[in-house]
Design an enzyme around this catalytic site. Structure first.
Site, PDB file in Angstrom:
ATOM      1  N   GLY A  86       0.902  -1.117   0.008  1.00 54.43           N
ATOM      2  CA  GLY A  86       0.055   0.137  -0.038  1.00 54.43           C
ATOM      3  C   GLY A  86       0.665   1.200   0.024  1.00 54.43           C
ATOM      4  CB  THR A  87      -0.184   4.774  -0.718  1.00 54.53           C
ATOM      5  OG1 THR A  87      -1.302   4.885   0.180  1.00 54.53           O
ATOM      6  CG2 THR A  87      -0.747   4.412  -2.066  1.00 54.53           C
ATOM      7  N   GLY A 145     -10.061   8.098  -4.064  1.00 51.00           N
ATOM      8  CA  GLY A 145     -10.399   8.350  -2.608  1.00 51.00           C
ATOM      9  C   GLY A 145     -11.009   9.787  -2.662  1.00 51.00           C
ATOM     10  NE  ARG A 351      22.632   8.498 -41.827  1.00 51.25           N
ATOM     11  CZ  ARG A 351      23.583   7.440 -42.081  1.00 51.25           C
ATOM     12  NH1 ARG A 351      24.106   7.316 -43.320  1.00 51.25           N
ATOM     13  NH2 ARG A 351      24.141   6.785 -41.130  1.00 51.25           N
ATOM     14  CG  HIS A 381      17.215  14.457 -59.582  1.00 54.67           C
ATOM     15  ND1 HIS A 381      15.851  14.985 -59.368  1.00 54.67           N
ATOM     16  CD2 HIS A 381      17.818  15.179 -60.334  1.00 54.67           C
ATOM     17  CE1 HIS A 381      15.925  16.009 -60.170  1.00 54.67           C
ATOM     18  NE2 HIS A 381      16.870  16.267 -60.794  1.00 54.67           N
ATOM     19  CG  ASN A 395      24.176  20.428 -61.167  1.00 57.38           C
ATOM     20  OD1 ASN A 395      23.660  19.333 -60.799  1.00 57.38           O
ATOM     21  ND2 ASN A 395      23.214  21.133 -61.755  1.00 57.38           N
ATOM     22  CG  ASN A 404      31.149   7.208 -47.096  1.00 51.34           C
ATOM     23  OD1 ASN A 404      30.361   6.382 -47.788  1.00 51.34           O
ATOM     24  ND2 ASN A 404      30.781   7.651 -46.000  1.00 51.34           N
ATOM     25  CB  SER A 423      23.288  10.941 -64.117  1.00 51.12           C
ATOM     26  OG  SER A 423      22.457  12.214 -64.072  1.00 51.12           O
ATOM     27  NE  ARG A 458      31.025   7.531 -70.766  1.00 46.59           N
ATOM     28  CZ  ARG A 458      30.482   8.605 -70.654  1.00 46.59           C
ATOM     29  NH1 ARG A 458      30.163   9.017 -69.377  1.00 46.59           N
ATOM     30  NH2 ARG A 458      30.663   9.297 -71.841  1.00 46.59           N
TER      31      ARG A 458
END
Length: 476
Positions: A86-87, A145, A351, A381, A395, A404, A423, A458
């Protein structure tokens, strides 16, 4: 000022929560309920706080040890209530840890929204060696109470619901579970408690009738706002208090001039990871659309606009910046900054360590982590910038990333001013792209590139005229 010690009841299991987490550690606005109550103790400039633990005691005590964010300089102690009888029994366990003078305030660890002004008024009501009770009138007082008053309206006793007769159950003024007690009287009253009642428990509320018998005045400080003394016993009650708390925070912001599209769909929470208190500082003409969640410390500059369903944590959004819908900005412990006039999102992710300059553009499905972007840089994008330093007016093309991480360590990428990254490029760190240079689309860059030049890495394109596709074999 009278010395003040506080007892916080935090031993309950919270069966109706149906959770392995102790009830007082359930979160409201990102903070454990018990931390809210410790904050109340801090607001009273308490000398000592004694937390009575029981169910999940080890977890509760560890959580209290991590509650530095509540403020205050009180001496924090713990006592165990085992078994829980009890209390009154709970307070009996706490009294040996008290100083024995001044005033003792008893709080409940699952009652998070009591305002500091209310508690100060309660302590004032208990001045002069009086016993002061915090009470409230409820349209449905079932389970509480009842405050029984005698001639002239003086408080005579508290009757627990299970022990009340029909006339007493009709009383709508109830005891909140919060009281201020003269310390020098408390131990004597507790020693006289018995468990001769319907629940077989030692009721703290029985000390009220003892005070009356001893000629000690009993004051009832009755408030009109039941939410201030509402406890949490179920997920539904927790949700109700969460919304009430958030509505109050939204109302305070609107009083300052912030435009909230829907105050019922706004959340400001503590950040459990960094420990930062939920705090939002807004300049003039800030607009916040529906469903936004803010955690930790957030600053919004003049005219900043936050689109629908954004989550912003420990970050600064400068004047005139626009954060489009469904963007996630998470500064965690190191912070994140969005510069003046920047355009972020929709569906962008910033982040920890993201530092963006003036008029930077971060578009849809772009992630920035531990990187600085100077004024006017753009990544519009489907891109990733991690551990990068990006110069002015760069850009950064769609589908491009900084590689990384080598499997063991992180490395930085430096992209100097006025660079154009085509891109679908991969910049393998550590690497520097010289000022004014261009990287052809589809390139994988592993070495530093010269300023002002074109870098292409490439496979050469081969075209075969009149090429015939293989024919499918017949089934059979």
């Amino acid at each position: 000022m009278t010395a003040l010690d506080i007892i916080i009841m935090a031993a309950g299991k919270g069966t109706r929560m149906k959770s392995r987490i102790p009830k007082v550690l359930q979160r409201l606005a990102g903070r454990p309920l018990l931390h809210h109550v410790l904050g109340q103790a801090a607001s009273l400039q308490a000398r000592r706080v004694v937390v009575v633990t029981g169910h999940g005691a080890t977890e509760v005590e560890a959580a209290c040890a991590g509650s530095a964010g509540v403020g205050g300089t009180f001496d924090l102690k713990f006592v165990r209530q085992e078994p829980q009888l009890g209390t009154g029994h709970a307070v009996q366990q706490a009294t040996p840890a008290l100083a024995g003078d001044g005033t003792v305030v008893v709080l409940s660890g699952d009652v998070p929204l009591t305002q500091a002004a209310t508690l100060r008024a309660l302590v004032e009501a208990g001045a002069g060696e009086r016993l002061a009770l915090l009470t409230v009138r409820l349209p449905d007082p079932t389970g509480y109470g009842r405050i029984v008053r005698g001639e002239g309206g003086t408080v005579q006793r508290i009757v627990e619901h299970k022990d009340a007769n029909d006339a007493e159950r009709a009383i709508d003024e109830v005891y909140s579970g919060i009281m201020a007690v003269p310390a020098q009287r408390l131990a004597g009253w507790l020693a006289r408690l018995t468990n001769d009642n319907a629940q077989g428990e030692y009721y703290l509320t029985d000390i009220v009738s003892m005070a009356v018998a001893d000629g000690v005045p009993v004051a009832a400080h009755c408030i009109g706002d039941a939410l201030q003394v509402a406890g949490v016993n179920s997920p539904a009650q927790l949700a109700d208090l969460e919304r009430a708390h958030q509505r109050a925070q939204a109302a305070a912001l609107m009083e300052q001039g912030v435009r909230l599209a829907d105050p019922a769909r706004f959340d400001l929470r503590d950040d459990a990871r960094s420990g930062a208190r939920g705090e939002i500082l807004c300049a003039q003409d800030v607009e916040i659309d529906v469903g936004c969640i803010f955690t930790g410390r957030v600053e919004l500059g003049e005219g900043a606009r936050i689109g629908a369903y954004c989550h912003i944590s420990n970050a600064t959004i400068a004047a005139g910046a626009v954060v489009h819908p469904f963007t996630h900005i998470d500064g965690e412990k190191t912070g994140a900054h969005v510069g003046e006039g920047a355009l972020i999102g929709p569906f962008a992710r910033l982040r920890p360590g993201a530092q963006l300059g003036r008029e930077v553009h971060i578009g849809n499905f772009v992630e920035v982590k531990n990187s600085t972007l100077a004024d006017g840089a753009k990544a519009n994008h489907l891109a990733y910038l991690g551990d990068a330093s990006v110069g002015e007016r760069v850009n950064y093309g769609a589908g491009s990333i900084t590689a990384n991480y080598d499997g063991a360590n992180k490395h930085r990428t430096v992209i100097e001013a006025d660079v154009h990254i085509g891109s679908n490029c991969v910049l393998v760190a550590p690497v520097t792209i010289g000022a004014g240079g261009t990287v052809g689309g589809g390139s994988t860059i592993t070495k530093d590139t010269p300023p002002g030049g074109l870098s292409v890495a490439r496979g050469r394109q081969v075209s075969i005229a009149n090429w015939k596709r293989p024919a499918k074999q017949a089934k059979g």
